[in-house]
Design a protein around this motif. Sequence first.
Motif, PDB file in Angstrom:
ATOM      1  N   ASP A 130     -10.582  -5.260  46.892  1.00  0.00           N
ATOM      2  CA  ASP A 130     -10.461  -6.318  47.909  1.00  0.00           C
ATOM      3  C   ASP A 130     -11.610  -7.322  47.777  1.00  0.00           C
ATOM      4  O   ASP A 130     -11.411  -8.531  47.907  1.00  0.00           O
ATOM      5  CB  ASP A 130     -10.451  -5.723  49.320  1.00  0.00           C
ATOM      6  CG  ASP A 130      -9.114  -5.042  49.606  1.00  0.00           C
ATOM      7  OD1 ASP A 130      -8.122  -5.382  48.924  1.00  0.00           O
ATOM      8  OD2 ASP A 130      -9.080  -4.157  50.484  1.00  0.00           O
ATOM      9  N   THR A 131     -12.817  -6.798  47.532  1.00  0.00           N
ATOM     10  CA  THR A 131     -13.971  -7.697  47.345  1.00  0.00           C
ATOM     11  C   THR A 131     -13.737  -8.586  46.130  1.00  0.00           C
ATOM     12  O   THR A 131     -13.990  -9.796  46.159  1.00  0.00           O
ATOM     13  CB  THR A 131     -15.269  -6.877  47.136  1.00  0.00           C
ATOM     14  OG1 THR A 131     -15.375  -5.943  48.193  1.00  0.00           O
ATOM     15  CG2 THR A 131     -16.493  -7.760  47.082  1.00  0.00           C
ATOM     16  N   LEU A 132     -13.227  -7.983  45.065  1.00  0.00           N
ATOM     17  CA  LEU A 132     -12.984  -8.771  43.847  1.00  0.00           C
ATOM     18  C   LEU A 132     -11.923  -9.838  44.081  1.00  0.00           C
ATOM     19  O   LEU A 132     -12.017 -10.956  43.570  1.00  0.00           O
ATOM     20  CB  LEU A 132     -12.574  -7.852  42.685  1.00  0.00           C
ATOM     21  CG  LEU A 132     -13.676  -6.921  42.180  1.00  0.00           C
ATOM     22  CD1 LEU A 132     -13.132  -5.974  41.112  1.00  0.00           C
ATOM     23  CD2 LEU A 132     -14.865  -7.708  41.620  1.00  0.00           C
ATOM     24  N   ARG A 133     -10.904  -9.501  44.888  1.00  0.00           N
ATOM     25  CA  ARG A 133      -9.859 -10.500  45.173  1.00  0.00           C
ATOM     26  C   ARG A 133     -10.437 -11.644  46.018  1.00  0.00           C
ATOM     27  O   ARG A 133     -10.054 -12.802  45.862  1.00  0.00           O
ATOM     28  CB  ARG A 133      -8.670  -9.850  45.881  1.00  0.00           C
ATOM     29  CG  ARG A 133      -7.813  -8.998  44.941  1.00  0.00           C
ATOM     30  CD  ARG A 133      -6.554  -8.510  45.659  1.00  0.00           C
ATOM     31  NE  ARG A 133      -5.955  -7.350  45.023  1.00  0.00           N
ATOM     32  CZ  ARG A 133      -5.083  -7.405  44.017  1.00  0.00           C
ATOM     33  NH1 ARG A 133      -4.720  -8.562  43.528  1.00  0.00           N
ATOM     34  NH2 ARG A 133      -4.567  -6.297  43.503  1.00  0.00           N
ATOM     35  N   THR A 134     -11.365 -11.312  46.909  1.00  0.00           N
ATOM     36  CA  THR A 134     -12.027 -12.371  47.697  1.00  0.00           C
ATOM     37  C   THR A 134     -12.829 -13.279  46.766  1.00  0.00           C
ATOM     38  O   THR A 134     -12.752 -14.509  46.854  1.00  0.00           O
ATOM     39  CB  THR A 134     -12.947 -11.747  48.768  1.00  0.00           C
ATOM     40  OG1 THR A 134     -12.157 -10.880  49.569  1.00  0.00           O
ATOM     41  CG2 THR A 134     -13.616 -12.797  49.628  1.00  0.00           C
ATOM     42  N   LEU A 135     -13.597 -12.656  45.866  1.00  0.00           N
ATOM     43  CA  LEU A 135     -14.376 -13.455  44.905  1.00  0.00           C
ATOM     44  C   LEU A 135     -13.450 -14.323  44.060  1.00  0.00           C
ATOM     45  O   LEU A 135     -13.763 -15.477  43.752  1.00  0.00           O
ATOM     46  CB  LEU A 135     -15.191 -12.536  43.979  1.00  0.00           C
ATOM     47  CG  LEU A 135     -16.451 -11.926  44.554  1.00  0.00           C
ATOM     48  CD1 LEU A 135     -17.087 -10.981  43.528  1.00  0.00           C
ATOM     49  CD2 LEU A 135     -17.446 -13.028  44.937  1.00  0.00           C
ATOM     50  N   GLU A 136     -12.315 -13.752  43.695  1.00  0.00           N
ATOM     51  CA  GLU A 136     -11.353 -14.524  42.881  1.00  0.00           C
ATOM     52  C   GLU A 136     -10.910 -15.780  43.630  1.00  0.00           C
ATOM     53  O   GLU A 136     -10.894 -16.876  43.066  1.00  0.00           O
ATOM     54  CB  GLU A 136     -10.132 -13.655  42.533  1.00  0.00           C
ATOM     55  CG  GLU A 136      -9.054 -14.450  41.813  1.00  0.00           C
ATOM     56  CD  GLU A 136      -7.762 -13.673  41.543  1.00  0.00           C
ATOM     57  OE1 GLU A 136      -7.799 -12.427  41.505  1.00  0.00           O
ATOM     58  OE2 GLU A 136      -6.714 -14.331  41.385  1.00  0.00           O
ATOM     59  N   ARG A 137     -10.579 -15.610  44.916  1.00  0.00           N
ATOM     60  CA  ARG A 137     -10.122 -16.774  45.691  1.00  0.00           C
ATOM     61  C   ARG A 137     -11.204 -17.840  45.776  1.00  0.00           C
ATOM     62  O   ARG A 137     -10.934 -19.037  45.679  1.00  0.00           O
ATOM     63  CB  ARG A 137      -9.680 -16.345  47.100  1.00  0.00           C
ATOM     64  CG  ARG A 137      -8.235 -15.835  47.148  1.00  0.00           C
ATOM     65  CD  ARG A 137      -7.741 -15.734  48.576  1.00  0.00           C
ATOM     66  NE  ARG A 137      -8.516 -14.797  49.383  1.00  0.00           N
ATOM     67  CZ  ARG A 137      -8.340 -13.468  49.387  1.00  0.00           C
ATOM     68  NH1 ARG A 137      -7.398 -12.938  48.646  1.00  0.00           N
ATOM     69  NH2 ARG A 137      -9.089 -12.685  50.140  1.00  0.00           N
ATOM     70  N   ILE A 138     -12.457 -17.380  45.943  1.00  0.00           N
ATOM     71  CA  ILE A 138     -13.558 -18.344  46.034  1.00  0.00           C
ATOM     72  C   ILE A 138     -13.728 -19.073  44.693  1.00  0.00           C
ATOM     73  O   ILE A 138     -13.851 -20.294  44.642  1.00  0.00           O
ATOM     74  CB  ILE A 138     -14.872 -17.624  46.430  1.00  0.00           C
ATOM     75  CG1 ILE A 138     -14.749 -17.052  47.842  1.00  0.00           C
ATOM     76  CG2 ILE A 138     -16.067 -18.563  46.327  1.00  0.00           C
ATOM     77  CD1 ILE A 138     -15.868 -16.093  48.226  1.00  0.00           C
ATOM     78  N   ALA A 139     -13.715 -18.313  43.603  1.00  0.00           N
ATOM     79  CA  ALA A 139     -13.996 -18.907  42.285  1.00  0.00           C
ATOM     80  C   ALA A 139     -12.854 -19.795  41.798  1.00  0.00           C
ATOM     81  O   ALA A 139     -13.086 -20.801  41.130  1.00  0.00           O
ATOM     82  CB  ALA A 139     -14.268 -17.810  41.258  1.00  0.00           C
TER      83      ALA A 139
END
Length: 227
Positions: A130-139
Motif C-alpha cells: 500500500d505504501t508503494l502504491r501511494t509512492l507510485e501515485r505521487i511519483a
Amino acid sequence: MTGFFITFEGGDGSGKSTQARLLAVGLEAAGHTVRLTREPGGTPLAGAMRALLLHSTASLEALAHVDLVPGDELTEPMLPLTEALLLSAARAQHVARIREWMDTGVIVISDRFADATLAYQGYGRGYDLDTLRTLERIATGGLRPGLTLLLDVPVEEGQRRKRAGHEEGEELNRLDIETQAFHQRVRDGYLALAREEPTRWITFDATDAPGALAEQIWRVVSARLGG
Ligand code: TMP
C-alpha cells in the motif's frame, strides 16, 4: 495526452530489453514515431539515480563525492525505504519527460516502470504494497501504461542467462545478485499483478525463441494500436 504508453516488465534475464528494442524498430518501420526509454533512468538525473540504485561497491567509489568519516567503508547497506524513495524520485523525473513525449502523440516504450517497484520492492523485498502504491501515485501523478507486456521466465533460466551475459562481460548489479528465493517472489509478484489487471497486462512465455516471441508481441501490440 494523445500518445500511447507501453511498458515491458519481467524478471532479470527475461529478455525484455531485447524485445523492447525489436518492438521499437518494428513500430518505426510501420511508420510510428517511437521513444524507447527505461527505468530506473530515462533522463540524465534519473540515470544518475540509477547508478546509485544499482551500484556495486566499486562503482559507488567512482561516484563524484562520498562523505566518509574514519572507519567508514563503502559498504553501507541501502535501506528498503531509501531504495523505494530513490526509485520514486527517478520516476518523477522520468514521468515529466514521458508526458512531454506523449503530448506530441508518439508511442512511448519503457523497459520497466512503476510495476517493477511493486514486484521487486513489494513482493521481492516484502516492503508494504500500500505504501508503494501511494509512492507510485505521487511519483507518476496518475500516469499509467495503456499496455504492459510481461515476459515470464522461470527463475533458473533467467539466472542462467544472466550468468552467460556476465561471462561475456556484462556487469551484475546489486539486484541481480539477490537470492533465488527473492527472484522467485518477484516472478510470483509479477504474475499476481498481471492477474489483477488482465486488460492492461499480457503475459508471454519468454522461454520461446526471441524471434517467435517478437512475433507474438507484435500481434498483440498491433491489435491494440489498431483497435
Ligand atoms: P534492468 O535489469 O531492467 O536494467 O533493471 C535494473 C534492476 O533494477 C533490475 O534488477 C530490477 C531493478 N528495479 C527495481 O528493483 N525496482 C524498480 O522499480 C525498477 C524500475 C527496477
